[in-house]
Design a protein around this motif. Structure first.
Motif, PDB file in Angstrom:
ATOM      1  N   ALA A   1       0.852  -1.196   0.000  1.00 42.22           N
ATOM      2  CA  ALA A   1       0.000   0.000   0.000  1.00 42.22           C
ATOM      3  C   ALA A   1       0.883   1.239   0.000  1.00 42.22           C
ATOM      4  CB  ALA A   1      -0.922   0.000   1.214  1.00 42.22           C
TER       5      ALA A   1
ATOM      6  N   PRO B   1      -1.745   7.536   1.513  1.00 43.20           N
ATOM      7  CA  PRO B   1      -1.819   6.310   0.688  1.00 43.20           C
ATOM      8  C   PRO B   1      -2.193   6.630  -0.749  1.00 43.20           C
ATOM      9  CG  PRO B   1      -2.950   6.024   2.782  1.00 43.20           C
ATOM     10  CD  PRO B   1      -2.625   7.480   2.674  1.00 43.20           C
ATOM     11  N   GLU B   2      -1.619   5.861  -1.649  1.00 40.11           N
ATOM     12  CA  GLU B   2      -1.863   6.085  -3.069  1.00 40.11           C
ATOM     13  C   GLU B   2      -3.246   5.614  -3.494  1.00 40.11           C
ATOM     14  OE1 GLU B   2       0.382   3.685  -6.037  1.00 40.11           O
ATOM     15  OE2 GLU B   2       1.202   5.632  -6.628  1.00 40.11           O
ATOM     16  N   ALA B   3      -3.698   4.465  -2.958  1.00 37.09           N
ATOM     17  CA  ALA B   3      -4.970   3.890  -3.407  1.00 37.09           C
ATOM     18  C   ALA B   3      -5.974   3.715  -2.281  1.00 37.09           C
ATOM     19  CB  ALA B   3      -4.720   2.546  -4.094  1.00 37.09           C
ATOM     20  N   PHE B   4      -5.577   3.105  -1.174  1.00 38.81           N
ATOM     21  CA  PHE B   4      -6.526   2.848  -0.092  1.00 38.81           C
ATOM     22  C   PHE B   4      -5.807   2.979   1.244  1.00 38.81           C
ATOM     23  CE2 PHE B   4      -4.619  -1.132  -1.427  1.00 38.81           C
ATOM     24  CZ  PHE B   4      -4.211  -1.711  -0.246  1.00 38.81           C
ATOM     25  N   GLY B   5      -6.576   3.043   2.297  1.00 42.06           N
ATOM     26  CA  GLY B   5      -6.031   3.223   3.634  1.00 42.06           C
ATOM     27  C   GLY B   5      -6.168   4.665   4.091  1.00 42.06           C
ATOM     28  N   ASP B   6      -6.024   4.860   5.381  1.00 45.13           N
ATOM     29  CA  ASP B   6      -6.152   6.195   5.962  1.00 45.13           C
ATOM     30  C   ASP B   6      -4.820   6.931   5.923  1.00 45.13           C
ATOM     31  OD1 ASP B   6      -8.831   5.749   6.593  1.00 45.13           O
ATOM     32  OD2 ASP B   6      -8.301   4.793   8.521  1.00 45.13           O
TER      33      ASP B   6
END
Length: 304
Positions: free
Chosen positions: A177, A231-236
């Motif tokens: 991630a 994050p680049e795509a997902f996550g906080d």
């Protein structure tokens, strides 16, 4: 008789004065007035008596229909007067590229990070005050000190998340991630103490007059660094304060070209330590402008 001679000399046209082979010296009211020149300019210098020595008090040049006047101020701390105008050793504002390395003075490539997981960073600095003093009789050695405020930002590889405790920083693998932004930033204050060499100190008549300086620079970093991991795509996203070392010590090497200043800074004390015992030293290369000198030069050349 002296008054009559002075009146005649000052009333002579410039074209007639140019025909005189040698300088013309007139003594009037205890002052020496020296008229000299060449094919490019005519100079009128005024010398006053200072104890047993004649000291230049002012000078006026006539060049291409422009009049340039210089006033000379002698220092009571020097055995003889110095009559030089100095450029500042530091810019009013500058921008520089920074690099963190485990070795002092090293600028490591992207493929060799020594466990710091760093990428290139930058700094923006402002010089809020500077003083400069000649320290020898010739006036070509100067001492300069200043107060500077700096904003520094260090980027990290997108796959490394910084973690920290009260003593050191660590890295967590986020290859699965990665981040779109991953950096640490902080503000600091520097107080450089510089020894400079000014072989041609009056830059007002030439853009290419140079000065050089070497300085020892204590630095104080304010509070904790701000850390951002997006994050680049997902996550906080992660936004937190990271512990850094407050006190730093650097070496500066400067080259001055009139209002343009080039600098190289090498950190002798680390910015932070990692949990693996590695130390992060910062080095930078910068370019900046002294705004007051720039506008003074433009005004001198008729731009305003």
């Amino acid at each position: 008789m002296r008054n009559l001679f002075l009146t005649v000399a000052l009333a002579m046209p410039v074209s007639l004065l140019a025909e005189v082979a040698a300088d013309t010296t007139v003594v009037y009211n205890g002052k020496q007035i020296v008229i000299s020149g060449d094919s490019l300019e005519t100079r009128i210098s005024v010398f006053t008596q200072d104890s047993t020595q004649m000291v230049k008090a002012s000078e006026t040049k006539f060049v291409n229909k422009q009049e340039i006047e210089r006033i000379y101020v002698s220092s009571p701390f020097l055995p003889t007067s110095t009559s030089q105008l100095y450029s500042s050793m530091y810019p009013t504002i500058w921008w520089g590229t920074t690099s963190l390395s485990t070795n002092i003075g090293s600028r490591e490539s992207n493929t060799s990070k020594g466990g710091l997981h760093t990428r290139s960073g930058f700094e923006i600095g402002f010089t809020t005050a500077e003083s400069i003093y000649p320290i020898n009789k010739r006036g070509d050695l100067v001492f300069s000190n200043a107060i500077q405020i700096i904003y520094s930002r260090h980027n990290f590889q997108n796959s490394a998340l910084l973690t920290g405790d009260c003593h050191s920083l660590g890295f967590e693998d986020r290859t699965h991630a990665p981040a779109s932004a991953n950096y640490m930033s902080y503000a600091s204050m520097r107080m450089p103490f510089m020894l400079g060499y000014a072989p041609t100190a009056n830059w007002l008549t030439d853009w290419l007059d140079t000065q050089f300086g070497l300085a020892l620079v204590p630095e104080y970093r304010f509070g904790k660094a701000s850390y951002v991991f997006e994050p680049e795509a997902f996550g906080d996203p992660v936004e937190q304060k990271m512990r850094i070392l407050h006190w730093g010590l650097n070496v500066d090497l400067n080259m001055v070209l009139g209002p343009v200043k080039f600098g190289a800074t090498v950190g002798l004390l680390p910015v932070f330590k990692t949990s693996e015992g590695k130390k992060a030293y910062c080095s930078s290369l910068s370019i900046g402008i002294n705004i007051g000198e720039l506008f003074g030069k433009l005004s001198q050349n008729g731009a305003f």
